[in-house]
Design an enzyme around this catalytic site. Structure first.
Site, PDB file in Angstrom:
ATOM      1  N   ASP A 146      -6.774  -2.124   1.849  1.00  0.00           N
ATOM      2  CA  ASP A 146      -7.321  -1.193   2.821  1.00  0.00           C
ATOM      3  C   ASP A 146      -7.878  -2.030   3.960  1.00  0.00           C
ATOM      4  O   ASP A 146      -8.675  -2.941   3.718  1.00  0.00           O
ATOM      5  CB  ASP A 146      -8.478  -0.460   2.116  1.00  0.00           C
ATOM      6  N   ARG A 171      -6.223   0.970  -4.532  1.00  0.00           N
ATOM      7  CA  ARG A 171      -5.275   0.551  -3.499  1.00  0.00           C
ATOM      8  C   ARG A 171      -5.122  -0.968  -3.465  1.00  0.00           C
ATOM      9  O   ARG A 171      -6.071  -1.702  -3.756  1.00  0.00           O
ATOM     10  CB  ARG A 171      -5.660   1.095  -2.130  1.00  0.00           C
ATOM     11  N   ASP A 184      -9.885  -1.452   7.491  1.00  0.00           N
ATOM     12  CA  ASP A 184     -10.575  -0.457   8.311  1.00  0.00           C
ATOM     13  C   ASP A 184     -11.104  -1.117   9.576  1.00  0.00           C
ATOM     14  O   ASP A 184     -11.841  -2.111   9.495  1.00  0.00           O
ATOM     15  CB  ASP A 184     -11.772   0.133   7.556  1.00  0.00           C
ATOM     16  N   ARG A 233       0.839  -1.192   0.000  1.00  0.00           N
ATOM     17  CA  ARG A 233       0.000   0.000   0.000  1.00  0.00           C
ATOM     18  C   ARG A 233       0.875   1.243   0.000  1.00  0.00           C
ATOM     19  O   ARG A 233       1.768   1.382   0.821  1.00  0.00           O
ATOM     20  CB  ARG A 233      -0.898  -0.001   1.241  1.00  0.00           C
TER      21      ARG A 233
HETATM   22  N1  ROI Z   1     -15.141   1.310  -3.207  1.00  0.00           N
HETATM   23  C1  ROI Z   1     -15.406   0.014  -3.004  1.00  0.00           C
HETATM   24  N2  ROI Z   1     -16.337  -0.558  -3.747  1.00  0.00           N
HETATM   25  N3  ROI Z   1     -14.765  -0.727  -2.073  1.00  0.00           N
HETATM   26  C2  ROI Z   1     -13.807  -0.178  -1.283  1.00  0.00           C
HETATM   27  O1  ROI Z   1     -13.230  -0.878  -0.426  1.00  0.00           O
HETATM   28  C3  ROI Z   1     -13.500   1.184  -1.455  1.00  0.00           C
HETATM   29  N4  ROI Z   1     -12.555   1.804  -0.696  1.00  0.00           N
HETATM   30  C4  ROI Z   1     -12.284   3.091  -0.820  1.00  0.00           C
HETATM   31  C5  ROI Z   1     -12.998   3.975  -1.809  1.00  0.00           C
HETATM   32  C6  ROI Z   1     -11.976   4.652  -2.707  1.00  0.00           C
HETATM   33  C7  ROI Z   1     -13.785   5.015  -1.025  1.00  0.00           C
HETATM   34  N5  ROI Z   1     -13.924   3.226  -2.647  1.00  0.00           N
HETATM   35  C8  ROI Z   1     -14.191   1.908  -2.441  1.00  0.00           C
HETATM   36  O2  ROI Z   1     -11.382   3.638  -0.021  1.00  0.00           O
END
Ligand code: ROI
Length: 165
Positions: A96, A93, A98, A83
């Site tokens: 991610d 990315r 979270d 990343r």
């Molecule tokens: N859109 C989708 N479908 N899934 C994600 O995990 C995701 N993550 C993000 C942004 C760019 C907002 N869009 C995303 O960070």
């Protein structure tokens, strides 16, 4: 042990493999057990549309790590999987991670907001979360089932491959 839900997303460099590798890394964290993982879901990008579709999933872990320590560890896993944080917040990315929920705690620190601020509107978080814990109630008192019903699917679909290897 605190029950913690983590949302995973990837849309670069073989996203399914990225999510699978992240499951393994989360399971290997100290003082942490992986309890349940959702299926993988393919989702349309939220934000700029000139990027590939995402693969998303949610895992439930139990951990003794503090919120800040857990965040450091999830950021390390993101970093290990290539990343690169760019100025463009909503760009593609490799991974991610979270922290969606940390027990029933509401956290508002410099680095961490829990429950995750966007989760109530994001189909790619709510549906995998509902798959693993349909009876969940958020710390604010809202039922996950109500949020799911109110959230359009936006082309989200469950993939046949599994993240648990
Ligand atoms: N859109 C989708 N479908 N899934 C994600 O995990 C995701 N993550 C993000 C942004 C760019 C907002 N869009 C995303 O960070």
């Amino acid at each position: 042990m605190i029950e913690v839900y983590i949302g995973l997303g990837s849309n670069l460099a073989q996203p399914e493999k990225q999510i699978q590798a992240a499951y393994a890394s989360l399971a290997a964290l100290p003082d942490t057990n992986l309890i349940k993982g959702s299926s993988l879901y393919r989702s349309q990008p939220m934000g700029p549309q000139d990027q590939p579709d995402y693969v998303n999933a949610v895992v439930l872990i139990e951990t003794r790590l503090s919120p800040d320590n857990l965040l450091q560890n999830t950021q390390l896993i993101e970093h290990q999987q290539g990343r690169i944080r760019k100025a463009n917040r909503w760009g593609p990315r490799t991974l991610d991670l979270d922290v969606l929920l940390y027990g029933s705690q509401q956290i508002d620190s410099k680095h961490l907001t829990v429950p995750h601020s966007g989760m109530k509107q994001r189909e790619f978080v709510l549906y995998p979360l509902f798959e693993i814990t349909p009876e969940l109630t958020l710390p604010c008192g809202e039922k996950l089932s109500d949020l799911v019903q109110a959230c359009p699917i936006n082309g989200l679909h469950k993939m046949t491959s599994t993240a648990l290897i």
